[in-house]
Design an enzyme around this catalytic site. Structure first.
Site, PDB file in Angstrom:
ATOM      1  N   TYR A  70       0.836  -1.207   0.000  1.00  0.00           N
ATOM      2  CA  TYR A  70       0.000   0.000   0.000  1.00  0.00           C
ATOM      3  C   TYR A  70       0.868   1.253   0.000  1.00  0.00           C
ATOM      4  O   TYR A  70       0.614   2.205  -0.749  1.00  0.00           O
ATOM      5  CB  TYR A  70      -0.918  -0.005   1.221  1.00  0.00           C
ATOM      6  CG  TYR A  70      -1.721   1.258   1.378  1.00  0.00           C
ATOM      7  CD1 TYR A  70      -2.969   1.383   0.786  1.00  0.00           C
ATOM      8  CD2 TYR A  70      -1.223   2.341   2.111  1.00  0.00           C
ATOM      9  CE1 TYR A  70      -3.710   2.551   0.918  1.00  0.00           C
ATOM     10  CE2 TYR A  70      -1.955   3.510   2.242  1.00  0.00           C
ATOM     11  CZ  TYR A  70      -3.193   3.611   1.645  1.00  0.00           C
ATOM     12  OH  TYR A  70      -3.917   4.773   1.767  1.00  0.00           O
ATOM     13  N   GLU A 146     -26.262   2.206  20.434  1.00  0.00           N
ATOM     14  CA  GLU A 146     -24.903   2.509  19.974  1.00  0.00           C
ATOM     15  C   GLU A 146     -24.041   2.901  21.170  1.00  0.00           C
ATOM     16  O   GLU A 146     -24.549   3.416  22.172  1.00  0.00           O
ATOM     17  CB  GLU A 146     -24.913   3.683  18.988  1.00  0.00           C
ATOM     18  CG  GLU A 146     -25.824   3.503  17.800  1.00  0.00           C
ATOM     19  CD  GLU A 146     -26.110   4.826  17.086  1.00  0.00           C
ATOM     20  OE1 GLU A 146     -26.794   4.789  16.053  1.00  0.00           O
ATOM     21  OE2 GLU A 146     -25.657   5.890  17.586  1.00  0.00           O
ATOM     22  N   LYS A 148     -21.841   5.383  23.268  1.00  0.00           N
ATOM     23  CA  LYS A 148     -21.773   6.845  23.377  1.00  0.00           C
ATOM     24  C   LYS A 148     -20.293   7.228  23.430  1.00  0.00           C
ATOM     25  O   LYS A 148     -19.647   7.133  24.470  1.00  0.00           O
ATOM     26  CB  LYS A 148     -22.504   7.350  24.611  1.00  0.00           C
ATOM     27  CG  LYS A 148     -22.574   8.870  24.702  1.00  0.00           C
ATOM     28  CD  LYS A 148     -23.355   9.321  25.927  1.00  0.00           C
ATOM     29  CE  LYS A 148     -23.451  10.843  25.985  1.00  0.00           C
ATOM     30  NZ  LYS A 148     -22.126  11.481  26.086  1.00  0.00           N
ATOM     31  N   ASP A 150     -16.755   9.081  23.533  1.00  0.00           N
ATOM     32  CA  ASP A 150     -16.204  10.236  24.236  1.00  0.00           C
ATOM     33  C   ASP A 150     -15.219  10.930  23.304  1.00  0.00           C
ATOM     34  O   ASP A 150     -14.003  10.894  23.485  1.00  0.00           O
ATOM     35  CB  ASP A 150     -15.508   9.787  25.523  1.00  0.00           C
ATOM     36  CG  ASP A 150     -15.223  10.946  26.458  1.00  0.00           C
ATOM     37  OD1 ASP A 150     -15.797  12.032  26.246  1.00  0.00           O
ATOM     38  OD2 ASP A 150     -14.420  10.772  27.387  1.00  0.00           O
ATOM     39  N   ARG A 169     -19.881  20.447  16.171  1.00  0.00           N
ATOM     40  CA  ARG A 169     -21.276  20.661  16.569  1.00  0.00           C
ATOM     41  C   ARG A 169     -21.515  22.083  17.042  1.00  0.00           C
ATOM     42  O   ARG A 169     -22.569  22.667  16.782  1.00  0.00           O
ATOM     43  CB  ARG A 169     -21.675  19.675  17.683  1.00  0.00           C
ATOM     44  CG  ARG A 169     -23.186  19.593  17.867  1.00  0.00           C
ATOM     45  CD  ARG A 169     -23.569  18.704  19.041  1.00  0.00           C
ATOM     46  NE  ARG A 169     -23.426  19.398  20.313  1.00  0.00           N
ATOM     47  CZ  ARG A 169     -24.358  20.205  20.826  1.00  0.00           C
ATOM     48  NH1 ARG A 169     -25.498  20.412  20.171  1.00  0.00           N
ATOM     49  NH2 ARG A 169     -24.173  20.795  21.976  1.00  0.00           N
ATOM     50  N   TYR A 257     -22.782   7.641  12.404  1.00  0.00           N
ATOM     51  CA  TYR A 257     -23.932   6.980  13.030  1.00  0.00           C
ATOM     52  C   TYR A 257     -25.276   7.644  12.741  1.00  0.00           C
ATOM     53  O   TYR A 257     -26.297   7.181  13.231  1.00  0.00           O
ATOM     54  CB  TYR A 257     -23.737   6.908  14.547  1.00  0.00           C
ATOM     55  CG  TYR A 257     -23.356   8.203  15.214  1.00  0.00           C
ATOM     56  CD1 TYR A 257     -24.294   9.171  15.534  1.00  0.00           C
ATOM     57  CD2 TYR A 257     -22.028   8.458  15.525  1.00  0.00           C
ATOM     58  CE1 TYR A 257     -23.947  10.357  16.152  1.00  0.00           C
ATOM     59  CE2 TYR A 257     -21.656   9.646  16.147  1.00  0.00           C
ATOM     60  CZ  TYR A 257     -22.613  10.593  16.458  1.00  0.00           C
ATOM     61  OH  TYR A 257     -22.251  11.771  17.064  1.00  0.00           O
ATOM     62  N   LYS A 402     -25.970   6.596  30.589  1.00  0.00           N
ATOM     63  CA  LYS A 402     -24.554   6.812  30.845  1.00  0.00           C
ATOM     64  C   LYS A 402     -23.995   5.822  31.854  1.00  0.00           C
ATOM     65  O   LYS A 402     -24.711   5.262  32.692  1.00  0.00           O
ATOM     66  CB  LYS A 402     -24.320   8.254  31.328  1.00  0.00           C
ATOM     67  CG  LYS A 402     -24.795   9.306  30.328  1.00  0.00           C
ATOM     68  CD  LYS A 402     -24.278  10.683  30.662  1.00  0.00           C
ATOM     69  CE  LYS A 402     -22.788  10.774  30.386  1.00  0.00           C
ATOM     70  NZ  LYS A 402     -22.285  12.161  30.548  1.00  0.00           N
ATOM     71  N   CYS A 493      12.768  27.909  41.734  1.00  0.00           N
ATOM     72  CA  CYS A 493      12.830  26.513  41.287  1.00  0.00           C
ATOM     73  C   CYS A 493      13.189  25.618  42.462  1.00  0.00           C
ATOM     74  O   CYS A 493      14.162  25.886  43.186  1.00  0.00           O
ATOM     75  CB  CYS A 493      13.871  26.370  40.179  1.00  0.00           C
ATOM     76  SG  CYS A 493      14.178  24.659  39.684  1.00  0.00           S
ATOM     77  N   CYS A 496      17.063  24.228  41.636  1.00  0.00           N
ATOM     78  CA  CYS A 496      18.254  25.083  41.554  1.00  0.00           C
ATOM     79  C   CYS A 496      18.090  26.436  42.222  1.00  0.00           C
ATOM     80  O   CYS A 496      19.064  27.188  42.345  1.00  0.00           O
ATOM     81  CB  CYS A 496      18.669  25.274  40.097  1.00  0.00           C
ATOM     82  SG  CYS A 496      17.526  26.310  39.133  1.00  0.00           S
ATOM     83  N   CYS A 509      11.195  27.429  35.149  1.00  0.00           N
ATOM     84  CA  CYS A 509      12.445  27.738  35.835  1.00  0.00           C
ATOM     85  C   CYS A 509      13.343  28.492  34.862  1.00  0.00           C
ATOM     86  O   CYS A 509      13.502  28.090  33.706  1.00  0.00           O
ATOM     87  CB  CYS A 509      13.125  26.456  36.299  1.00  0.00           C
ATOM     88  SG  CYS A 509      14.860  26.663  36.767  1.00  0.00           S
ATOM     89  N   CYS A 515      20.301  24.474  35.867  1.00  0.00           N
ATOM     90  CA  CYS A 515      19.391  23.710  36.728  1.00  0.00           C
ATOM     91  C   CYS A 515      19.637  22.233  36.473  1.00  0.00           C
ATOM     92  O   CYS A 515      19.482  21.746  35.348  1.00  0.00           O
ATOM     93  CB  CYS A 515      17.939  24.067  36.412  1.00  0.00           C
ATOM     94  SG  CYS A 515      16.730  23.070  37.314  1.00  0.00           S
TER      95      CYS A 515
END
Length: 762
Positions: A70, A146, A148, A150, A169, A257, A402, A493, A496, A509, A515
């Site tokens: 491919y 289906e 859901k 995330d 959306r 979907y 959910k 820091c 250091c 820092c 450091c």
């Protein structure tokens, strides 16, 4: 065989004569041996074959050729398109991403993308079913179930089978246009397959698979970048990148979907979902037909007309197209069009079946290669959906059942501040061990000082820990205060003592390689990039603590072998092995050198692009921020980081120490040795064919003399070199951006005037 290459390119199925479908012949003739007709025909076959193999791999999960085969077909197609100016917007090769944009625009959705009401309580789900059946006068109701996902919901639009637009959306009515970013996703086809409606608008979910997310996070950490917190945030941020080439580098995927709209000129008026199909003509339909214009559509006008028609109907648009009368039929049609669906989709005959589906999927959740946080159940029959309608925010025919959140409550026992390779300070909460999502967690990220302030977190507080997938856990909220006040982020820091500076929400820092923490990370990263075995993180920390690497990574090459052999855990053999490794690393490729020295935001890929562009180290060091930005893949932020790094006196001293012959020595120029800087800072684009030269040879010629060669014309282009049979689009773009055109004679004459020996540069 098709009558012409054009006919082949438009074919819905693979032609029987296509030689690149099964057992493809990969012994290609040299590109320069082909005439334009032969190249055009071969490219058409290759496009069709690559689309077919994409379909087998991404949609059917059943490839018929090996990955290496491919890759060779894909590379051959890219060679032909570049050599004969055959690039097409819908070609598989165009998934690398288009030009960066200043900001994402917004578009109106063809059909509003509403939300779904939800609950984690089975009784609430049963109440939803009771409302549905009551509204439908007690009719039997089947549901499509289906996962859901995330991820990030998107609208994807096809006109005449061609991908034309994608949008997030957003607020449900308008969304951010992410057309070029979604184009880079392999599972989103540029062309539909089979028999499809004139206009098809589908809803999908963009996500990052768990295994790909883990691998990509590992790459980020290896090059010194912070890992992404979770796959959803990574997907959302990636999809909103202003530079599509960045999106193309990240492992996005997409499930489809829902059909939001399907319109066909031959189907009559184009009824709203659930109508009978015999409605009369309407002005809205006339407007749609006018924009359609017999297939020669004004896409923007067409989508505006469909959006107006949608708002005038009770739901989305389904133009009476046979086979789209249920959600389940839509899911069955998606693979026929080349659109990927989820293998866990299921149709059930009642609400108890939907509840059982959710419980079953919850048990499988950890084994899935994508993140889900519940299930979605939809009334299957589209006519029933039309009767149920919508609220201003929700579909009345869908509900999300959910899962409980992956979260547990524990106590912060301490907060430590870690120092990374670039000096970034990251606060980490140490916790009373707690099991979250099947994994025992004893530490969790607090991200940055601003995050701590927003949470109000401190040692002794009870906090909720969340873990989205197999990633770094994080503190989601303070559940109960066990302390007074909020953790006081240090002004110095912790390693250091150097001052801490803030860049927005991030703390750094200022000690640089002075450091020790930064020096340890820099040494570990440096030896890893240059493949110097024997110096992992533990060894790097030891060398720094012993003072053998005290100033910068160049100190590594000054360590006496006898001294090293006396250290705990070492010996003569391991000291000799390290000396051999360092000798083998001498005169590294310029790209490896640039990656290893730790320029912020510059990993191996960007470093290789910089090396190819500038050719040698001095040219790179003498360049400006604008010169860096002219390199493909380098945006203004990265260019600024490079310029600041290069301009830092300490960094220049480290580079000069490394290039000393007693240490690394001079980095090697990339293949196609750098010949000079006569064209430095200029950008060239080639179109058409120039006798005696391939496109690659022409690009290599100008790049060897300091120029940048790109495949598309933009405002950064200096010259468009025009050969015979040039592409129309590039010349139009050149006119739009006021780019100078050169024919072949003028081009070579200009090179000669600048002292470039053209023939010796082959």
């Amino acid at each position: 065989m098709p009558d012409s290459a054009a006919d082949l390119d438009g074919a819905d199925e693979v032609d029987d004569d296509n030689p690149y479908v099964t057992d493809p012949d990969l012994d290609f003739r040299d590109v320069e041996e082909l005439d334009e007709d032969e190249a055009r025909e071969q490219a058409a076959y290759l496009r069709e074959a690559v689309r077919f193999h994409d379909y087998r791999y991404y949609v059917l999960n059943d490839p018929v050729i090996a990955d290496r085969a491919y890759d060779r077909l894909f590379e051959r197609l890219r060679e032909l398109e570049a050599a004969f100016d055959l690039e097409r917007e819908d070609s598989p090769t165009q998934r690398v991403g288009g030009e960066p944009v200043e900001e994402l625009g917004t578009v109106e959705h063809v059909v509003p993308m509403l939300s779904i009401d939800s609950s984690g309580d089975a009784d609430d789900v049963r109440d939803f079913d009771a409302r549905v059946r009551r509204e439908l006068d007690g009719a039997d109701v089947a549901y499509v179930c289906e996962p859901k996902f995330d991820g990030l919901s998107v609208e994807v639009v096809y006109v005449d089978g061609r991908y034309v637009r994608a949008a997030t959306r957003g607020d449900g009515v308008t969304g951010e246009e992410v057309t070029e970013n979604v184009r880079t996703i392999e599972s989103v086809p540029q062309r539909l397959r089979g028999e499809y409606p004139d206009v098809l608008v589908v809803r999908g979910e963009v996500y990052i698979p768990k295994d790909a997310f883990q691998a990509y996070n590992r790459e980020r950490v290896e090059r010194g970048d912070d890992p992404f917190a979770n796959p959803r945030n990574a997907a959302a941020g990636t999809l909103r990148q202003l530079d599509p080439s960045v999106t193309a580098e990240r492992p996005l995927d997409c499930f489809f979907y829902d059909v939001l709209a399907a319109w066909d000129t031959d189907s009559g008026s184009g009824e709203a979902d659930g109508e009978s199909g015999d409605a009369g003509e309407t002005s809205d339909d006339d407007t749609v037909r006018e924009a359609w214009n017999g297939g020669d559509a004004d896409v923007d006008a067409l989508l505006d007309a469909l959006a107006a028609r949608s708002s005038a109907s009770a739901g989305g648009i389904n133009a009476g197209i046979e086979g789209l009368d249920t959600h389940w039929h839509e899911i069955e049609r998606f693979p026929d069009w080349g659109l990927k669906t989820n293998e866990k989709d299921e149709r059930v005959t009642d609400i108890e079946g939907a509840i059982d589906y959710r419980d079953s999927l919850k048990a499988e959740r950890e084994d899935l290669n994508y993140e889900i946080d519940g299930t979605v159940l939809k009334v299957d029959d589209r006519a029933q959906c039309e009767t149920l309608g919508t609220t201003s925010r929700y579909y009345r025919w869908a509900y999300a059942y959910k899962f409980p959140a992956r979260a547990e409550v524990t106590t912060i026992t301490d907060i430590v501040v870690q120092v990374g390779r670039t000096g970034r300070l990251t606060p980490v909460a140490l916790l009373e061990p707690v099991e979250v999502g099947g994994v025992t967690v004893s530490r969790a990220s607090l991200h940055n000082p601003e995050e701590i302030a927003e949470l109000g977190a401190n040692v002794g507080d009870d906090v909720r820990i969340e873990r989205a997938g197999d990633v770094i856990p994080y503190v989601d909220e303070v559940v109960e205060k066990g302390s007074k006040g909020t953790f006081d982020f240090p002004d110095a820091c912790p390693v250091c003592g150097s001052d801490v500076e803030r860049d927005g929400p991030i703390a750094f820092c200022t000690g640089g390689l002075a450091c020790n923490a930064q020096l340890v990370h820099a040494l570990d990263y440096f030896t890893d990039i240059l493949d110097i075995e024997g110096v992992g993180e533990a060894a790097a920390e030891q060398l720094v603590e012993e003072g053998l690497v005290a100033d910068d990574v160049a100190d590594l090459f000054d360590i006496d072998g006898e001294t090293l052999a006396e250290l705990e855990g070492w010996g003569e053999t391991s000291a000799e092995n390290l000396a051999e490794e360092m000798e083998a690393a001498r005169h590294p490729p310029l790209g490896d050198f640039l990656a290893a020295i730790g320029i912020p935001e510059v990993g191996p890929t960007v470093a290789a692009d910089l090396a190819s562009h500038f050719g040698d180290l001095d040219a790179f060091l003498d360049a400006s921020a604008d010169d860096y930005e002219a390199v493909e893949g380098v945006g203004p932020t990265v260019a600024r980081h490079i310029a600041e790094f290069r301009g830092n006196e300490r960094n220049r001293r480290v580079i000069e120490r490394l290039r000393d012959e007693s240490r690394l020595g001079e980095p090697e120029a990339p293949a196609g040795e750098h010949a000079g800087d006569e064209l430095a800072g200029e950008t060239y684009v080639f179109t058409g064919s120039i006798e005696g030269w391939t496109r690659d040879e022409l690009q290599a010629l100008v790049e060897r003399h300091g120029a940048n060669a790109t495949s598309s014309v933009s405002s950064n282009t200096d010259y468009l070199v025009v050969g015979s049979n040039p592409g129309v689009n590039k010349r139009e773009d050149a006119a739009e951006h006021d780019v100078d055109e050169l024919d072949a004679d003028d081009f070579f004459a200009m090179l000669t005037e600048r002292g470039i020996d053209v023939e010796s540069g082959r």
